[in-house]
Design an enzyme around this catalytic site. Sequence first.
Site, PDB file in Angstrom:
ATOM      1  N   CYS A  78       0.802  -1.228   0.000  1.00  0.00           N
ATOM      2  CA  CYS A  78       0.000   0.000   0.000  1.00  0.00           C
ATOM      3  C   CYS A  78       0.835   1.279   0.000  1.00  0.00           C
ATOM      4  CB  CYS A  78      -0.938   0.015   1.197  1.00  0.00           C
ATOM      5  SG  CYS A  78      -2.113  -1.351   1.218  1.00  0.00           S
ATOM      6  N   HIS A 105      -3.105   7.301   3.575  1.00  0.00           N
ATOM      7  CA  HIS A 105      -3.549   6.029   3.011  1.00  0.00           C
ATOM      8  C   HIS A 105      -4.943   5.736   3.557  1.00  0.00           C
ATOM      9  CE1 HIS A 105      -3.868   1.960   1.772  1.00  0.00           C
ATOM     10  NE2 HIS A 105      -3.573   1.426   2.937  1.00  0.00           N
ATOM     11  N   ASN A 154     -10.282   0.732   0.167  1.00  0.00           N
ATOM     12  CA  ASN A 154      -8.816   0.684   0.201  1.00  0.00           C
ATOM     13  C   ASN A 154      -8.306   0.223  -1.164  1.00  0.00           C
ATOM     14  OD1 ASN A 154      -6.110   0.167   0.609  1.00  0.00           O
ATOM     15  ND2 ASN A 154      -6.392  -1.044   2.465  1.00  0.00           N
TER      16      ASN A 154
END
Length: 381
Positions: A114, A252, A282
């Site tokens: 990520c 994030h 996400n």
Amino acid sequence: MTPARYAAITGWGEGLPPAVLSNADLSTFLDTSDEWIVQRTGMQERRIAHVSAIEMATIASHRALACAGLAPDAVELIVYGSCSNDEQVPNCASGVQLALGATRAAAMDLNTACTSFLYGLSSATAMIQTGMVKNALVIGVELISQFMDWSNRNVAVLFGDGAAAVVLEASDTPSGVIGTVLGCDAEARQTLRVRGMGCDYARGEVTYGDTIWDFDGQAIFKRAVHGMSDACARVLQQAGVSADDIDLLVPHQANLRIIEAVAKYAGVSMDRVMLTVQRYGNMSAATVPVALVDALKEGRVKPGSLLLMPGFGGGLTYGALLVRWGDRVTPLGTSEATFPAEHPSALEMVNAIRMRQDPHGRSHDALFAPRFVESLHQPTT
């Protein structure tokens, strides 16, 4: 080539597939509900792609280059950040290079899960600052739907597909990344793991691509909040600024609770936080750049704004970048690059993936030989 002091962000663009998978859609095949998902994650919907990751990245890149007024054949470096690559060999950055016609560009893939966009942005910035290249295209993209274990509600509700890209150009004006803290909490790397992707699985009794997700939510939450918060504090100290100086936190988008905790520890009020988790879920490496593009579209980034960008991912990698925005917040041009208009619904695509993964109605655990799984948990010397 004369080294530059700064690598300004001069272009930005996103490639978000149009098909939306809602919480109600998920409840048609998982024991879940909109209320259950929203309370635990803040997510209401996410996108499912009907094109490849390279195609998503190419659309985002065309838009970013048009925004910067930079021709594809002038691009000197492409950094493709992702953990769900269409191919391992050849790399995906070369696919974007070919699709763009960026014939002069070096092309590399970067995978820190990520945080891949943050690591890529810091790497490209350093290469510009040293004079190795004059400009770079940095991409964050994920096609997670194809690798998702859609039988596991703990992870199936979290992730979506998408892409975004930025253009960096050498500059003498103080702008771009002005502070960087990167790290990895490798002791906890097993807490977030996708079994079924990688060479270890290609040589076992496992069909590559049939995945089981190891996801220790509580451990990830604690370590993610600690890692991101610590990185934020260190990068602020590194740059000699305080939380009060931050105009916008662009984190994030893993989970609303994580974002709220990081903002609290960083000392940034939620009215100065860019949230997209409710719209896109996400998207792993794509979350930070997509949130940045949306913030620019919404007028939340002003000339000279100071942006704080923290993230964490599998590994467990973490980091925080401090970005000083330049003078321009509007595109120099636009691109006609877009997604194919006709496509199945998001739910139709997910159901097709589910059938491909398990056509006989077996549990996903049964697809993995116990001996092989147990061997992966043995300590190495």
